[in-house]
Design an enzyme around this catalytic site. Structure first.
Site, PDB file in Angstrom:
ATOM      1  CG  ASP A  10      -1.932  -1.090   1.261  1.00  0.00           C
ATOM      2  OD1 ASP A  10      -1.914  -1.921   0.334  1.00  0.00           O
ATOM      3  OD2 ASP A  10      -2.743  -1.138   2.198  1.00  0.00           O
ATOM      4  CG  ASP A 131     -13.187  -2.036   0.326  1.00  0.00           C
ATOM      5  OD1 ASP A 131     -12.666  -3.157   0.192  1.00  0.00           O
ATOM      6  OD2 ASP A 131     -12.805  -1.035  -0.311  1.00  0.00           O
TER       7      ASP A 131
END
Length: 242
Positions: A10, A131
């Site tokens: 990330d 998500d």
């Protein structure tokens, strides 16, 4: 059957980071994204999950840096790119950079017709990130609600989505174990393949995910567990392939 593992890199402000529950400002800095990706490749990774957090949060982008990682490592590993892919320009840029697969998140909730067109055009090279908090989807870097999980899936299934990346936001980066019940629920409702994400903290967690193989859960993203050295990628791959 083996479980495909995708170590995550990330990227925020040009650095490899991990967040807690996806919250901006909760970053732990792990240095060079390229070095992180290179480490996972050298440890045997066949896939890397590469995320542009700035693009996801709308605070800029790390597109050039991600492109550089794909350019350097793309012939050694499959790269799934994610973060801020919301239009033709960002999708095409990721695919042209050499990504094997691109993960669409917010756009699937805010612009379903565009997402449907992208799935029709690129097929299995497009995955959709779901998500979730409870059964409610989260969008825009998880700071906005995005509707009901199963209603969204019903539409995406109807337009041919072939893969969902399912993250329990409450568990992401928390090392509290994956939400097996959620993964089972999603997998039982779709013919698409499912990638598990969020909360993995032990090799037993990988074994539990692997038991969902018959339902179509065929892969898992590893983040904090690797960076915090809960186990090595080599150990995880032994479980995944055993």
């Amino acid at each position: 059957m083996s479980l495909t593992l995708l170590p995550a890199v990330d990227v925020r402000d040009g650095k490899a980071v991990r967040l807690r529950q996806g919250e901006s400002g909760s970053e732990t800095d792990y240095g060079s994204p390229l070095e992180a990706a290179r480490t996972w490749v050298e440890s045997g990774a066949e896939w890397i999950h590469l995320v542009d957090l700035d693009a996801a949060f709308g605070t800029g982008d790390n597109r050039d840096q991600l492109r550089g990682i794909v350019h350097e490592l793309g012939d050694k590993v499959n790269i799934e790119m994610s973060g801020g892919v919301r239009d033709d320009a960002s999708l095409d840029a990721a695919l042209e950079a050499g990504a094997a697969r691109v993960n669409i998140g917010t756009a699937a909730l805010e612009n379903p017709e565009w997402t449907a067109a992208a799935i029709k055009r690129y097929g299995e090279r497009v995955a959709v990130g779901l998500d979730v908090r409870g059964h409610t989807l989260a969008a825009r870097g998880w700071v906005k609600e995005g509707g009901d999980l199963f209603e969204t899936m019903k539409f995406l299934d109807s337009v041919g989505c072939s893969r969902y990346v399912v993250t329990d936001v409450a568990r992401d980066g928390m090392m509290s174990g994956p939400n097996i019940a959620l993964l089972r629920e999603v997998a039982e409702r779709t013919d698409a393949k499912v990638t598990a994400s969020g909360g993995i903290s032990s090799l037993d967690d990988l074994r539990a995910i692997k038991e969902l193989d018959s339902l179509g859960v065929d892969s898992a993203i590893l983040g904090k567990s690797l960076y915090a050295r809960a186990f090595t990628l080599k150990e995880a791959l032994e479980v995944a392939n055993g």
